[in-house]
Design a protein around this motif. Structure first.
Motif, mmCIF file in Angstrom:
data_model
loop_
_atom_site.group_PDB
_atom_site.id
_atom_site.type_symbol
_atom_site.label_atom_id
_atom_site.label_comp_id
_atom_site.label_asym_id
_atom_site.label_seq_id
_atom_site.Cartn_x
_atom_site.Cartn_y
_atom_site.Cartn_z
ATOM 1 N N MET A 4 0.838 -1.199 0.000
ATOM 2 C CA MET A 4 0.000 0.000 0.000
ATOM 3 C C MET A 4 0.872 1.248 0.000
ATOM 4 N N GLY A 5 0.376 2.279 -0.684
ATOM 5 C CA GLY A 5 1.095 3.536 -0.796
ATOM 6 C C GLY A 5 1.519 3.802 -2.225
ATOM 7 N N MET A 6 1.140 4.977 -2.745
ATOM 8 C CA MET A 6 1.486 5.423 -4.088
ATOM 9 C C MET A 6 2.227 6.759 -3.959
ATOM 10 N N SER A 7 2.511 7.402 -5.099
ATOM 11 C CA SER A 7 3.324 8.623 -5.043
ATOM 12 C C SER A 7 2.812 9.641 -4.014
ATOM 13 N N HIS A 8 1.507 9.886 -4.031
ATOM 14 C CA HIS A 8 1.016 10.990 -3.208
ATOM 15 C C HIS A 8 0.736 10.600 -1.759
ATOM 16 N N ASP A 9 0.740 9.297 -1.444
ATOM 17 C CA ASP A 9 0.338 8.932 -0.079
ATOM 18 C C ASP A 9 1.213 7.858 0.579
ATOM 19 N N TYR A 10 2.396 7.571 -0.009
ATOM 20 C CA TYR A 10 3.150 6.435 0.535
ATOM 21 C C TYR A 10 3.710 6.704 1.927
ATOM 22 N N GLU A 11 3.941 7.980 2.238
ATOM 23 C CA GLU A 11 4.459 8.250 3.586
ATOM 24 C C GLU A 11 3.431 7.878 4.651
ATOM 25 N N ALA A 12 2.167 8.171 4.362
ATOM 26 C CA ALA A 12 1.090 7.773 5.285
ATOM 27 C C ALA A 12 0.980 6.252 5.357
ATOM 28 N N ALA A 13 1.153 5.585 4.223
ATOM 29 C CA ALA A 13 1.067 4.123 4.190
ATOM 30 C C ALA A 13 2.171 3.495 5.045
ATOM 31 N N LEU A 14 3.368 4.079 4.973
ATOM 32 C CA LEU A 14 4.484 3.546 5.768
ATOM 33 C C LEU A 14 4.176 3.637 7.259
ATOM 34 N N LYS A 15 3.505 4.705 7.658
ATOM 35 C CA LYS A 15 3.151 4.853 9.085
ATOM 36 C C LYS A 15 2.227 3.742 9.548
ATOM 37 N N SER A 16 1.433 3.190 8.631
ATOM 38 C CA SER A 16 0.552 2.076 8.988
ATOM 39 C C SER A 16 1.192 0.717 8.732
ATOM 40 N N GLY A 17 2.483 0.704 8.436
ATOM 41 C CA GLY A 17 3.175 -0.583 8.333
ATOM 42 C C GLY A 17 3.232 -1.205 6.955
ATOM 43 N N SER A 18 3.116 -0.391 5.923
ATOM 44 C CA SER A 18 3.274 -0.925 4.567
ATOM 45 C C SER A 18 4.635 -1.599 4.418
ATOM 46 N N THR A 19 4.670 -2.740 3.711
ATOM 47 C CA THR A 19 5.957 -3.394 3.434
ATOM 48 C C THR A 19 6.348 -3.267 1.967
ATOM 49 N N MET A 20 5.446 -2.687 1.150
ATOM 50 C CA MET A 20 5.704 -2.571 -0.291
ATOM 51 C C MET A 20 4.962 -1.350 -0.805
ATOM 52 N N VAL A 21 5.703 -0.407 -1.386
ATOM 53 C CA VAL A 21 5.055 0.782 -1.945
ATOM 54 C C VAL A 21 5.149 0.731 -3.469
ATOM 55 N N ARG A 22 4.129 1.254 -4.124
ATOM 56 C CA ARG A 22 4.041 1.206 -5.599
ATOM 57 C C ARG A 22 4.073 2.639 -6.114
ATOM 58 N N ILE A 23 5.227 3.058 -6.635
ATOM 59 C CA ILE A 23 5.405 4.472 -6.956
ATOM 60 C C ILE A 23 5.713 4.650 -8.437
ATOM 61 N N GLY A 24 4.865 5.429 -9.096
ATOM 62 C CA GLY A 24 5.021 5.672 -10.525
ATOM 63 C C GLY A 24 5.454 7.093 -10.819
ATOM 64 N N SER A 25 4.527 8.032 -10.738
ATOM 65 C CA SER A 25 4.808 9.394 -11.215
ATOM 66 C C SER A 25 5.958 10.074 -10.464
ATOM 67 N N ASP A 26 6.162 9.774 -9.187
ATOM 68 C CA ASP A 26 7.283 10.388 -8.470
ATOM 69 C C ASP A 26 8.640 9.923 -9.011
ATOM 70 N N ILE A 27 8.654 8.785 -9.701
ATOM 71 C CA ILE A 27 9.910 8.313 -10.295
ATOM 72 C C ILE A 27 10.002 8.699 -11.775
ATOM 73 N N PHE A 28 8.941 8.380 -12.511
ATOM 74 C CA PHE A 28 9.006 8.499 -13.978
ATOM 75 C C PHE A 28 8.405 9.796 -14.519
ATOM 76 N N GLY A 29 7.778 10.582 -13.664
ATOM 77 C CA GLY A 29 7.091 11.771 -14.143
ATOM 78 C C GLY A 29 5.646 11.461 -14.492
ATOM 79 N N ALA A 30 4.948 12.477 -14.991
ATOM 80 C CA ALA A 30 3.517 12.313 -15.258
ATOM 81 C C ALA A 30 3.285 11.340 -16.405
ATOM 82 N N ARG A 31 2.132 10.646 -16.329
ATOM 83 C CA ARG A 31 1.718 9.729 -17.399
ATOM 84 C C ARG A 31 0.650 10.400 -18.228
ATOM 85 N N GLU A 32 0.566 9.970 -19.482
ATOM 86 C CA GLU A 32 -0.563 10.437 -20.293
ATOM 87 C C GLU A 32 -1.479 9.261 -20.526
ATOM 88 N N TYR A 33 -2.695 9.368 -20.059
ATOM 89 C CA TYR A 33 -3.635 8.246 -20.212
ATOM 90 C C TYR A 33 -4.340 8.349 -21.548
#
Ligand SMILES: *Cc1c(COP(=O)(O)O)cnc(C)c1O
Length: 223
Positions: A194-223
């Motif tokens: 649990m936890g994505m670019s905009h909320d992974y810090e909150a997820a870590l506080k609840s004990g996340s063991t795996m974060v899934r981060i896209g836009s913070d690494i690769f930049g914005a996506r175009e859908y």
């Protein structure tokens, strides 16, 4: 060093030991994935079977591919040879399909149960109550080709930080209930994704063991 490598290193430096970073590369080209790979990333996340099976053969064989999108039963066969971990098991029917296809291919497939706690009605996943009913010990025992490794979920898509914290706490409770309940004594039930670019810090506080981060690494996506 390029921007992708910079951002990857920056995020990695903030993660506690034992937390896995999945670099979500959906909609980004092979060259961008290669830049992250050369910066040390080995876990990548994709949300479409077609896209994943197109990219994987063009990239190094030691990449661990995580499937994080909604999975249709008719795509399971195509996905299995590529996927290290399927995060998005959202029904008993899908779990049974993965078991059947993994058996057919003589594979053991690692999966997470997607749990829905967010406010949005359109999101996929089991409710915590549904899971408790569906996962009997006998049912789990019969999954000879699937290893259930844990739980995946998303918080509500909102700026309300209290709501986000509540959602992650609910996912954590669901994980803990299963771990001390029907998966008690099963050491491979160890992953809370649990936890994505905009909320992974909150997820870590609840004990996340795996974060899934896209836009913070690769930049914005175009859908
Ligand atoms: C796209 C996606 C992510 C990554 O989202 P970012 O906001 O780009 O970090 C994480 N998890 C799932 C399930 C996704 O579909």
């Amino acid at each position: 060093m390029g921007r992708i490598a910079d951002r990857l290193h920056l995020i990695k430096s903030t993660l506690p030991d034992g937390v896995t970073l999945v670099a979500v590369s959906k909609f980004h080209p092979v060259a961008a994935i290669m830049e992250a790979y050369e910066a040390g990333a080995r876990d990548f996340g994709e949300s479409r079977v077609q896209e994943l099976s197109g990219k994987a053969p063009q990239l190094p064989g030691d990449i661990r591919w995580h499937f994080i999108g909604h999975l249709q039963t008719n795509k399971v066969r195509q996905l299995l040879p590529h996927a290290t971990l399927i995060h998005s098991i959202d029904s008993v029917k899908l779990l049974e399909k993965v078991e059947a296809e993994a058996a057919r291919a003589s594979l053991t497939t690692d999966v997470l149960l997607q749990v829905h706690v967010a406010a949005e009605e359109t999101k996929f996943g089991f409710s915590p109550e549904e899971l408790a009913g569906a996962l009997t010990p006998a049912f789990i025992q019969n999954l000879a080709h699937v290893r259930i490794r844990g739980v995946m979920g998303m918080a509500s898509n909102t700026d309300d930080t209290a709501r986000i914290a509540d959602d992650f706490a609910a996912l954590r409770r669901c994980f803990d209930t299963l771990r001390s309940g029907v998966f008690a004594g099963n050491d491979s039930f160890d992953t809370l994704s649990m936890g994505m670019s905009h909320d992974y810090e909150a997820a870590l506080k609840s004990g996340s063991t795996m974060v899934r981060i896209g836009s913070d690494i690769f930049g914005a996506r175009e859908y």
